[in-house]
Design a protein around this motif. Structure first.
Motif, PDB file in Angstrom:
ATOM      1  N   GLU A   4      -6.948   4.792   5.185  1.00  7.11           N
ATOM      2  CA  GLU A   4      -5.890   5.233   4.290  1.00  7.11           C
ATOM      3  C   GLU A   4      -6.482   5.592   2.932  1.00  7.11           C
ATOM      4  O   GLU A   4      -7.543   5.080   2.552  1.00  7.11           O
ATOM      5  N   ARG A  37       1.887   0.307   1.071  1.00  6.46           N
ATOM      6  CA  ARG A  37       1.905   0.346   2.533  1.00  6.46           C
ATOM      7  C   ARG A  37       3.319   0.168   3.076  1.00  6.46           C
ATOM      8  O   ARG A  37       3.712   0.829   4.041  1.00  6.46           O
ATOM      9  N   ARG A  38       4.069  -0.705   2.462  1.00  6.40           N
ATOM     10  CA  ARG A  38       5.448  -0.893   2.914  1.00  6.40           C
ATOM     11  C   ARG A  38       6.271   0.366   2.669  1.00  6.40           C
ATOM     12  O   ARG A  38       7.019   0.815   3.547  1.00  6.40           O
ATOM     13  N   SER A  45       5.366   2.948   5.212  1.00  2.53           N
ATOM     14  CA  SER A  45       5.967   2.641   6.515  1.00  2.53           C
ATOM     15  C   SER A  45       7.437   3.010   6.541  1.00  2.53           C
ATOM     16  O   SER A  45       7.945   3.556   7.536  1.00  2.53           O
ATOM     17  N   LEU A  98       1.665   8.127  13.257  1.00  2.00           N
ATOM     18  CA  LEU A  98       1.200   8.177  11.877  1.00  2.00           C
ATOM     19  C   LEU A  98       0.207   9.304  11.633  1.00  2.00           C
ATOM     20  O   LEU A  98       0.157   9.883  10.541  1.00  2.00           O
ATOM     21  N   TRP A 104       1.813   2.007  17.182  1.00  3.64           N
ATOM     22  CA  TRP A 104       1.943   1.227  15.950  1.00  3.64           C
ATOM     23  C   TRP A 104       1.511  -0.198  16.273  1.00  3.64           C
ATOM     24  O   TRP A 104       2.175  -0.893  17.024  1.00  3.64           O
ATOM     25  N   ARG A 140      -5.791   1.501  14.032  1.00  4.80           N
ATOM     26  CA  ARG A 140      -4.972   0.306  13.800  1.00  4.80           C
ATOM     27  C   ARG A 140      -4.811   0.021  12.317  1.00  4.80           C
ATOM     28  O   ARG A 140      -4.657  -1.140  11.915  1.00  4.80           O
ATOM     29  N   GLU A 145      -2.288   0.459  10.581  1.00  5.96           N
ATOM     30  CA  GLU A 145      -0.961  -0.082  10.305  1.00  5.96           C
ATOM     31  C   GLU A 145      -0.862  -1.586  10.587  1.00  5.96           C
ATOM     32  O   GLU A 145       0.184  -2.192  10.328  1.00  5.96           O
ATOM     33  N   TYR A 180       2.008  -3.232   5.799  1.00  3.58           N
ATOM     34  CA  TYR A 180       2.702  -2.317   6.700  1.00  3.58           C
ATOM     35  C   TYR A 180       3.817  -3.061   7.433  1.00  3.58           C
ATOM     36  O   TYR A 180       3.689  -4.260   7.735  1.00  3.58           O
ATOM     37  N   ARG A 193       5.963  -3.831  14.047  1.00  4.22           N
ATOM     38  CA  ARG A 193       6.772  -3.072  15.011  1.00  4.22           C
ATOM     39  C   ARG A 193       8.231  -3.515  14.963  1.00  4.22           C
ATOM     40  O   ARG A 193       9.138  -2.689  15.010  1.00  4.22           O
TER      41      ARG A 193
END
Length: 354
Positions: free
Chosen positions: A120, A130-131, A134, A217, A255, A270, A272, A277, A280
Motif C-alpha cells: 500500500e 486503512r479503515r 476499506s 482490491l 479479502w 494479503r 488487507e 483494515y 471480512r
C-alpha cells in the motif's frame, strides 16, 4: 515462456495503431506504448498519443476460452457508468475490426493514483486510513449493486434469470477448456469434486442487480491524496446483470483476515490482513446494512469465488504452456491452482469460516 518482443509484436502493430488513433482520437503523436504486466486476464497497454495518456485493453494473443475476454462489453458498461456514482475512467474509442490489432480492443483515459497489489502507499499505512479505504471499497460495491441498470441503458445486459446456475456451468466449462492442455502437465482432480459440489448446491432464487464480476482490491484505484478516495473501478469484462452475492462471494474470497491459513499465493499480497483494515465480517456487515441484503448460502458463494479464481488461473497456465502469454506469474499456476482446490475444500468443509 515466449520471447517478450515476439509476444508484444502479437499484441500491437505501431503503424496500424497510430492510424487508428489518428482516425478515432485525432491528430497527435508521437506514439509510445508500454506493456503493463499487472493484469491477469486481458492485456493492458499504456499508450501515449501526443499529450494524451491512454490505456488500451485487448484480449491476450493466441487461443482463449469463449467469452472470457469480452473487452467490448467492458467498454459498453464503463461508458454507461461515466455519469453515475460508480467511479470509472472515461472511455475514448473502441475497435471491432480485428484486422487492426488482431483482436477487438478499446481505449480509455489513464487515471492518476494507486492500485493496491503488493504494498500500500505510505499515505495509507495507518489504521485510520486503512479503515477509511476499506469502507470506500465496500461502499463502491454497494453503489454497483444498488444502481438501476435501466437508468443507464444497461437493462438488456445479460440474462439475470438462471444466472448463478449458468455461472457454475460456465466456469466448469472454462476449467475443462484449460485442462485439455494442463492435464498433460499435471492434474487437479480436487477441482472437479468442487465443481460437482457447486452444481449440487447452487441457489436458484436470488436478487437481480448490475454486477462487476471481478471486484477486488487490485481492480480499483485510489487517488493520490488522503483520506482515501476511490477514483476508478477497472476490469468490467465480466459485468452483467445477475446475482449480487456472486460478486460478494468473489470479493470475500480475495479479502484475507490475519488468522487465515497461510499458503503460497502469488496473486494476493494479503495486505488487507494488516491492522486497521475491515475484517471480512466487518466488510460483510457494512454491505448487508447498506443494501438490506443477507449473505445467505455463504459457503456456496465463497467456494464459488475460489473455484472461479482457480478456473481463471488454470486458463492462465494453459496459455503459459502454449506460449501465449508473457507474465511471470503464469508458470506459478502449476502449484497455485492445486492450492486453490484445497482452499475451496476447506470452505466447503467449514475449516475456513467466514
Amino acid at each position: 515462456m515466449t520471447d517478450r518482443r515476439e509476444y508484444l509484436d502479437r499484441l500491437y502493430d505501431e503503424e496500424r495503431l497510430a492510424r487508428f488513433l489518428e482516425r478515432a482520437v485525432g491528430p497527435g503523436g508521437p506514439l509510445t506504448v508500454e506493456y503493463h504486466q499487472a493484469g491477469h486476464s486481458n492485456e493492458t497497454l499504456f499508450v501515449g498519443w501526443g499529450d494524451r495518456e491512454l490505456v488500451l485493453r485487448r484480449p491476450p494473443a493466441g487461443e482463449t476460452a469463449d467469452a472470457a475476454h469480452d473487452v467490448l462489453r467492458e467498454y459498453r458498461v464503463m461508458s454507461a457508468l461515466e455519469d453515475t456514482a460508480v467511479p470509472v475512467p472515461s472511455t475514448v474509442a473502441a475497435c471491432e475490426d480485428r484486422a487492426v490489432l488482431g483482436a477487438e480492443f478499446y481505449l480509455m483515459e489513464r487515471l492518476a493514483g494507486d492500485v493496491i497489489r503488493d504494498v500500500e502507499p505510505d499515505r495509507f499505512a495507518a489504521p485510520d486510513q486503512r479503515r477509511a479505504l476499506s469502507e470506500r471499497f465496500v461502499d463502491t460495491l454497494v453503489e454497483i449493486h444498488t444502481l438501476d441498470p435501466e437508468t443507464v441503458g444497461l437493462d438488456d445486459l445479460g440474462h439475470p434469470e438462471g444466472y448463478t446456475e449458468r455461472q457454475v456451468e460456465r466456469w466448469t466449462d472454462q476449467l475443462e477448456w484449460a485442462v485439455e492442455v494442463t492435464d498433460d502437465d499435471r492434474s487437479v482432480p480436487e477441482l472437479h469434486t468442487v465443481a460437482d459440489w457447486l452444481a449440487a448446491n447452487v441457489p436458484t432464487e436470488y436478487d437481480h442487480t448490475l454486477l462487476h464480476g471481478d471486484y477486488s482490491l487490485d481492480n480499483v484505484m485510489f487517488g493520490p491524496g488522503t483520506p482515501p478516495d476511490l477514483v476508478g473501478v477497472f476490469d468490467w469484462e465480466m459485468s452483467t446483470r445477475g446475482d449480487p452475492l456472486t460478486d460478494l462471494g468473489w470479493t470475500l474470497a480475495h479479502w484475507f483476515d490475519p488468522e487465515d491459513p497461510e499458503f503460497d499465493d502469488p496473486l494476493n499480497s494479503r495486505v488487507e490482513a494488516s491492522p486497521g483494515y475491515l475484517t471480512r465480517r466487518e466488510l460483510l456487515d457494512r454491505y448487508e446494512e447498506q443494501t438490506g441484503r443477507a449473505f445467505s448460502n455463504e459457503r456456496f458463494y465463497r467456494t464459488f469465488g475460489v473455484f472461479k479464481t482457480a478456473s481463471t488461473c488454470e486458463m492462465m497456465y494453459r496459455r503459459h504452456l502454449e506460449g501465449n502469454a508473457d507474465n511471470p506469474n503464469y508458470p506459478l499456476m502449476e502449484e497455485y491452482v492445486p492450492a486453490l482446490g484445497e482452499r475451496a475444500r476447506r470452505i466447503i468443509d467449514g475449516e475456513e469460516p467466514l
